[in-house]
Scaffold this active site. Structure first.
Site, PDB file in Angstrom:
ATOM      1  N   HIS A  81       1.063  -1.378  -0.247  1.00 18.12           N
ATOM      2  CA  HIS A  81      -0.068   0.058   0.055  1.00 18.12           C
ATOM      3  C   HIS A  81       0.997   1.243   0.007  1.00 18.12           C
ATOM      4  O   HIS A  81       1.943   1.180   0.820  1.00 18.12           O
ATOM      5  CB  HIS A  81      -1.020   0.070   1.219  1.00 18.12           C
ATOM      6  CG  HIS A  81      -1.927   1.032   0.884  1.00 18.12           C
ATOM      7  ND1 HIS A  81      -1.767   2.462   1.155  1.00 18.12           N
ATOM      8  CD2 HIS A  81      -3.219   0.822   0.771  1.00 18.12           C
ATOM      9  CE1 HIS A  81      -2.883   3.015   1.109  1.00 18.12           C
ATOM     10  NE2 HIS A  81      -3.856   2.076   0.894  1.00 18.12           N
ATOM     11  N   GLU A  90      -4.096   2.024  -7.092  1.00 20.82           N
ATOM     12  CA  GLU A  90      -4.534   3.126  -6.366  1.00 20.82           C
ATOM     13  C   GLU A  90      -3.518   4.254  -6.719  1.00 20.82           C
ATOM     14  O   GLU A  90      -2.444   4.439  -5.957  1.00 20.82           O
ATOM     15  CB  GLU A  90      -4.507   2.786  -5.079  1.00 20.82           C
ATOM     16  CG  GLU A  90      -5.095   1.527  -4.809  1.00 20.82           C
ATOM     17  CD  GLU A  90      -5.640   1.453  -3.103  1.00 20.82           C
ATOM     18  OE1 GLU A  90      -6.622   1.597  -2.850  1.00 20.82           O
ATOM     19  OE2 GLU A  90      -4.536   1.177  -2.214  1.00 20.82           O
TER      20      GLU A  90
HETATM   21  P1  PGA Z   1      -9.595   6.255   0.118  1.00 20.73           P
HETATM   22  O1  PGA Z   1      -8.395   5.209   0.379  1.00 20.73           O
HETATM   23  O2  PGA Z   1     -10.862   5.192  -0.354  1.00 20.73           O
HETATM   24  O3  PGA Z   1      -9.890   7.006   1.316  1.00 20.73           O
HETATM   25  O4  PGA Z   1      -9.216   6.990  -1.082  1.00 20.73           O
HETATM   26  C1  PGA Z   1      -8.194   3.870  -0.592  1.00 20.73           C
HETATM   27  C2  PGA Z   1      -6.877   3.179   0.150  1.00 20.73           C
HETATM   28  O5  PGA Z   1      -6.062   3.707   0.356  1.00 20.73           O
HETATM   29  O6  PGA Z   1      -7.161   1.991  -0.175  1.00 20.73           O
END
Ligand code: PGA
Length: 235
Positions: A90, A159
């Site tokens: 992440h 992401e």
């Molecule tokens: P968010 O986070 O939905 O608050 O943008 C997504 C993530 O970091 O998995």
């Protein structure tokens, strides 16, 4: 569709218990067959009796059985709860906690060898995206260095860092472009994450190569997560 919620550093143990119980009732009542993942904090881990399509996982772990790694947990602590799912790579761990690609690969290999289901996250910063899709792809491919993209229990979550926690998701065309580039080489499910919420889930899930979502802030209350699942399934 795959629906995953990452609690990050949110929710108490008591609320997590209530959250998972409500989620389970919602899934059973609506006969939902889609895969749903919940990544609570370490202190909220427990033995949860769940249908096989709801899986609880860990947000992180050190690639050891046990040992002297202050602040970390290892396989022994995960095994105690019978968990077999982990989030690796992440951007908050890469950027804020300075986790290197080398350590990420060590974690990936360790948990792969033990048959874990791995949700592996990648994402580029804004300045790289602004340079165009080629730069973004080069950056994203570098986050696969040392990673077995053919691992059968792998799920990849794209992401973009600039869309995480900002309330503003990446545009549909931008997500589409990146996911289709990833799809050319990656056959495992592809998720999108970054400000997913109940109002944009249908648009996101209509993207051709999008197999699901990884949600942070908009999923920390059970009502909102159920709303996202409901709207996502409808779409
Ligand atoms: P968010 O986070 O939905 O608050 O943008 C997504 C993530 O970091 O998995």
């Amino acid at each position: 569709m795959i629906f995953a919620t990452n609690f990050k550093t949110n929710n108490t143990r008591a609320y997590t218990k209530e959250y998972i119980q409500t989620l389970k009732e919602f899934v059973l009542k609506n006969d939902i067959k889609d895969d749903i993942f919940v990544f609570p904090t370490f202190t909220s881990l427990d033995m949860f009796e769940l249908p096989s399509n709801i899986r609880v996982g860990v947000q992180n772990a050190y690639p050891v059985q046990n040992g002297s790694y202050t602040g970390e947990i290892g396989l022994e602590q995960i095994d105690e709860f019978g968990l077999k799912t982990i989030l690796i790579g992440h951007s908050e761990r890469r950027v804020i906690l300075k986790e290197s690609q080398e350590l990420i690969v060590e974690k990936f290999n360790y948990f792969k060898e033990r048959g874990f289901e791995i949700i592996y996250c990648i994402g580029e910063p804004k300045e790289i995206r602004d340079e165009g899709v080629d730069s973004a792809m080069e950056y994203l491919w570098s986050e696969f260095d040392g990673i077995d993209i053919e691992y059968e229990k792998l799920i990849v979550a794209y992401e973009p860092i600039w869309a995480i926690g900002t309330g503003v998701s990446a545009k549909k065309e931008d997500i589409d472009e990146i996911l289709s580039n990833l799809r050319a080489k990656i056959k495992v499910p592809l998720l999108y994450g970054g400000s997913v919420k109940s109002s944009n889930i249908q648009e996101i899930e209509s993207i051709k190569d999008c197999d699901g979502v990884l949600v942070g802030s908009a999923s920390w209350k059970i009502e909102s997560f159920c709303e996202i699942i409901k709207n996502g399934i409808k779409g």
